[in-house]
Motif scaffolding. Structure first.
Motif, PDB file in Angstrom:
ATOM      1  N   ASP A 255       0.787  -1.281   0.048  1.00 33.39           N
ATOM      2  CA  ASP A 255      -0.092   0.169   0.027  1.00 33.39           C
ATOM      3  C   ASP A 255       0.751   1.269   0.052  1.00 33.39           C
ATOM      4  N   HIS A 256       1.154   2.055  -1.073  1.00 31.00           N
ATOM      5  CA  HIS A 256       1.947   2.745  -1.240  1.00 31.00           C
ATOM      6  C   HIS A 256       1.285   4.433  -0.589  1.00 31.00           C
ATOM      7  N   ALA A 257       0.239   4.164   0.021  1.00 28.67           N
ATOM      8  CA  ALA A 257      -0.353   5.224   0.833  1.00 28.67           C
ATOM      9  C   ALA A 257       0.099   5.109   2.261  1.00 28.67           C
ATOM     10  N   SER A 258       0.376   3.873   2.723  1.00 29.70           N
ATOM     11  CA  SER A 258       1.076   3.838   4.148  1.00 29.70           C
ATOM     12  C   SER A 258       1.695   4.782   4.827  1.00 29.70           C
ATOM     13  N   GLY A 259       2.747   5.294   4.074  1.00 23.71           N
ATOM     14  CA  GLY A 259       3.666   6.262   4.676  1.00 23.71           C
ATOM     15  C   GLY A 259       4.721   5.528   5.336  1.00 23.71           C
ATOM     16  N   PRO A 260       5.660   5.942   5.733  1.00 22.22           N
ATOM     17  CA  PRO A 260       6.911   5.183   6.207  1.00 22.22           C
ATOM     18  C   PRO A 260       6.810   4.705   7.666  1.00 22.22           C
ATOM     19  N   LEU A 388      13.214   6.551  -4.471  1.00 22.80           N
ATOM     20  CA  LEU A 388      12.706   7.316  -5.283  1.00 22.80           C
ATOM     21  C   LEU A 388      11.100   7.339  -4.884  1.00 22.80           C
ATOM     22  N   ASP A 389      10.703   5.968  -4.617  1.00 26.55           N
ATOM     23  CA  ASP A 389       9.235   5.483  -4.359  1.00 26.55           C
ATOM     24  C   ASP A 389       8.922   5.508  -2.645  1.00 26.55           C
ATOM     25  N   PHE A 390       9.743   5.282  -1.846  1.00 17.56           N
ATOM     26  CA  PHE A 390       9.387   4.933  -0.603  1.00 17.56           C
ATOM     27  C   PHE A 390      10.326   5.807   0.446  1.00 17.56           C
ATOM     28  N   PRO A 391      10.460   7.038   0.134  1.00 24.98           N
ATOM     29  CA  PRO A 391      11.291   7.815   1.022  1.00 24.98           C
ATOM     30  C   PRO A 391      11.097   7.878   2.502  1.00 24.98           C
ATOM     31  N   PRO A 392      12.102   7.916   3.553  1.00 25.05           N
ATOM     32  CA  PRO A 392      12.008   7.838   4.879  1.00 25.05           C
ATOM     33  C   PRO A 392      11.211   9.085   5.379  1.00 25.05           C
ATOM     34  N   GLU A 419      11.717  -4.777   6.675  1.00 20.92           N
ATOM     35  CA  GLU A 419      12.160  -4.013   5.406  1.00 20.92           C
ATOM     36  C   GLU A 419      11.784  -2.747   5.362  1.00 20.92           C
ATOM     37  N   ALA A 420      10.860  -2.395   6.093  1.00 15.74           N
ATOM     38  CA  ALA A 420      10.591  -0.752   6.157  1.00 15.74           C
ATOM     39  C   ALA A 420      11.840  -0.098   6.609  1.00 15.74           C
ATOM     40  N   TRP A 421      12.501  -0.563   7.786  1.00 18.85           N
ATOM     41  CA  TRP A 421      13.549   0.284   8.322  1.00 18.85           C
ATOM     42  C   TRP A 421      14.725   0.054   7.332  1.00 18.85           C
ATOM     43  N   ILE A 422      15.002  -0.992   6.843  1.00 14.10           N
ATOM     44  CA  ILE A 422      16.158  -1.088   5.922  1.00 14.10           C
ATOM     45  C   ILE A 422      16.182  -0.058   4.860  1.00 14.10           C
ATOM     46  N   MET A 423      14.840   0.025   4.277  1.00 16.64           N
ATOM     47  CA  MET A 423      14.515   1.360   3.204  1.00 16.64           C
ATOM     48  C   MET A 423      14.959   2.563   3.865  1.00 16.64           C
ATOM     49  N   ASN A 436       8.386   9.670  -6.836  1.00 19.83           N
ATOM     50  CA  ASN A 436       7.274   9.032  -6.765  1.00 19.83           C
ATOM     51  C   ASN A 436       6.781   8.691  -5.272  1.00 19.83           C
ATOM     52  N   PRO A 437       6.916   9.969  -4.271  1.00 20.33           N
ATOM     53  CA  PRO A 437       6.520   9.399  -2.883  1.00 20.33           C
ATOM     54  C   PRO A 437       5.492   8.961  -2.454  1.00 20.33           C
TER      55      PRO A 437
END
Length: 515
Positions: A255-260, A388-392, A419-423, A436-437
């Motif tokens: 879900d790209h709307a989740s936010g980091p 580019l897509d999943f910035p912290p 993995e979220a923290w790895i990114m 593409n945030p």
């Protein structure tokens, strides 16, 4: 989001990283299509801007191979696609013709996850026969590409996702700034080596490459199976080109709307739950190398000891493994992909138990180095696409510390080993602005799309799948009660229902599976 045989690219991963893993484990690549026009972000030009495509000049990937390889030529920057003098790049593509050409349904675009999963290279090395069974292999041409910046498509080479020995979980402002410096240094090295390519490997650009591939194949509409990160690529394609989809499965959804922050919190909780199931399995199954012991206590002991004094890793490129390395190996090593495990004759949980046992009993952490693909792994596309897509979107050390604290509350044992923290750690101060945030992937006008998710997926947790399904008009969510990353890889029931839908375009009447 999803990870692969080491001859081919990565995962949950997902990660199918986000995969395998998580988003990054075993990868699956390509595109979609559908019906009425849906609003697209301003950065996403309409399909009318796409140039006419030349047919792919196919040739065997190797002598005697049934797998066909080729290239397509696409604009480096799709925003400048109407400029004839604009820079072009080559993208590697591959095709495995349907075995039953008389009853061929069409082309099935496959994305194995990532970010950065090299679908064309995977097909070249036999993935069509290990990952597709029965009717899918018989009735579809399996097609994929190496996304720009990966494999045979001008691969990026900028150093590891996380540098060995770098700060991963900062304990104060000074360590937070050090984590940022590591990130910026990787990004600047990448820019120095690859220039504008680094700014143009986001998921929107790859979705446009997929549509150029569709046109080059002569397909009016495509079928798509994307797993882990591949679900985000597929949803992005559906948002851009809804009329060009015949059928689409998004399995192990992102879900790209989740936010980091929410992404980390949900993934950490799911990872802890999966680790608890691993511990319970060890207590019951003699195949576990820690059978008869408390596997959770062994993990705690190994990590605590490595925090004090790194554990030797003989026969590897590093002298020893610290606690953070072991933590960061967990998101990949814990993921189950049973279909692929069966094909390769391995069991991910058996291997994890053996590696923990070797570190605990024999002072040998080499397996934890081998099994962890984030720290020290030169998977540059994973980092660049993630940034580019999943910035912290950190606002400072206080923000980062609060996220880590919430993750530890949600997962007292495994914490932010997700993995979220790895990114976030890898992209902490990336020198290229996210193109593409985080934002919703709203899809309108596409044919019915099937979204699939597991009740216990540690890489792409079920709450995100529910949210994504609500963003796609007319979609349905198939929920499988099983652990592991991606329903297709872990459930025969889910595979059967996804296959039937891809052939018929009829959504399954029963939207639950048990194991």
């Amino acid at each position: 989001m999803t990870n692969q045989d080491r001859r081919t690219p990565r995962a949950v991963r997902h990660g199918v990283a986000l995969g395998a893993s998580a988003l990054g484990l075993l990868a699956t690549t390509l595109s979609p299509t559908a019906h009425a026009a849906s609003p697209a972000p301003a950065t996403q030009a309409s399909s009318a801007s796409l140039p006419a495509a030349s047919p792919v000049a196919w040739k065997p990937c190797s002598e005697g191979s049934a797998v066909q390889c080729g290239t397509i030529r696409v604009p480096l920057d799709w925003k400048e696609s109407k400029d004839p003098a604009g820079r072009k790049i080559d993208v590697k593509v591959a095709r495995v013709p349907a075995r039953d050409q008389a009853h061929r349904v069409g082309a099935l675009f496959f994305n194995p996850g990532g970010p950065g999963g090299q679908g064309a290279t995977m097909l070249q090395y036999g993935a069509a026969d290990t990952q597709f069974r029965g009717p899918l292999r018989e009735r579809f041409d399996i097609v994929s590409l190496d996304p720009r910046g990966t494999g045979g498509s001008q691969a990026l080479d900028c150093g590891p996702v996380l540098d060995p020995g770098q700060v991963v979980f900062p304990k104060g402002p000074r360590e937070y700034e050090e984590m940022k410096r590591n990130s910026r240094a990787r990004g600047e090295r990448c820019l120095a080596r690859h220039g504008d390519l680094v700014r143009n490997v986001d998921t929107v650009s790859v979705a446009r490459d997929m549509d150029a591939f569709r046109a080059a194949l002569g397909e009016q509409r495509i079928n798509y199976l994307g797993v882990s990160y591949g679900t985000f690529l597929g949803a992005t394609y559906a948002q851009l080109f809804p009329h060009r989809i015949r059928a689409m499965v998004l399995d192990g959804p992102v879900d790209h709307a989740s936010g980091p922050a929410r992404f980390l919190r949900e993934e950490a909780a799911a990872m802890e739950g999966e680790f608890d199931r691993f511990v319970a399995w060890c207590a019951k199954d003699s195949a576990c190398a820690l059978h008869g012991e408390d596997a959770g206590a062994v993990y705690d002991r190994v990590v605590a000891r490595a925090d004090r004094t790194p554990i030797p890793a003989p026969g590897t490129k590093v002298a020893a493994v610290n606690g953070d390395w072991i933590r960061m190996a967990l998101p990949e090593q814990l993921l189950r992909l049973r279909l692929l495990e069966d094909a390769m004759g391995v069991n991910a949980w058996v291997k994890l138990s053996e590696r923990l046992a070797a570190a605990d009993r024999h002072d040998d952490a080499s397996g934890l180095v081998e099994g962890g693909s984030y720290v020290g792994n030169p998977d540059s596309p994973y980092t660049v696409v993630s940034c580019l897509d999943f910035p912290p979107q950190f606002t400072g050390y206080t923000d980062a510390a609060a996220r880590l604290a919430r993750a530890r509350r949600a997962a007292p044992r495994t914490g932010a080993a997700a993995e979220a923290w790895i990114m976030s750690a890898s992209c902490a101060d990336w020198p290229v602005k996210a193109t593409n945030p985080w934002q919703p992937t709203t899809v309108r006008g596409a044919p019915p799309i099937l979204v699939a998710a597991n009740t216990h997926d540690p890489a792409t947790p079920l709450p995100g799948a529910r949210r994504l399904a609500r963003q796609i008009s007319g979609s349905r969510l198939l929920v499988t009660d099983v652990n592991g990353h991606v329903s297709y890889y872990n459930s025969a029931c889910a595979r059967e229902r996804e296959t039937a839908y891809l052939i018929s375009t009829k959504l399954p009447a029963q939207l639950t599976c048990r194991g």
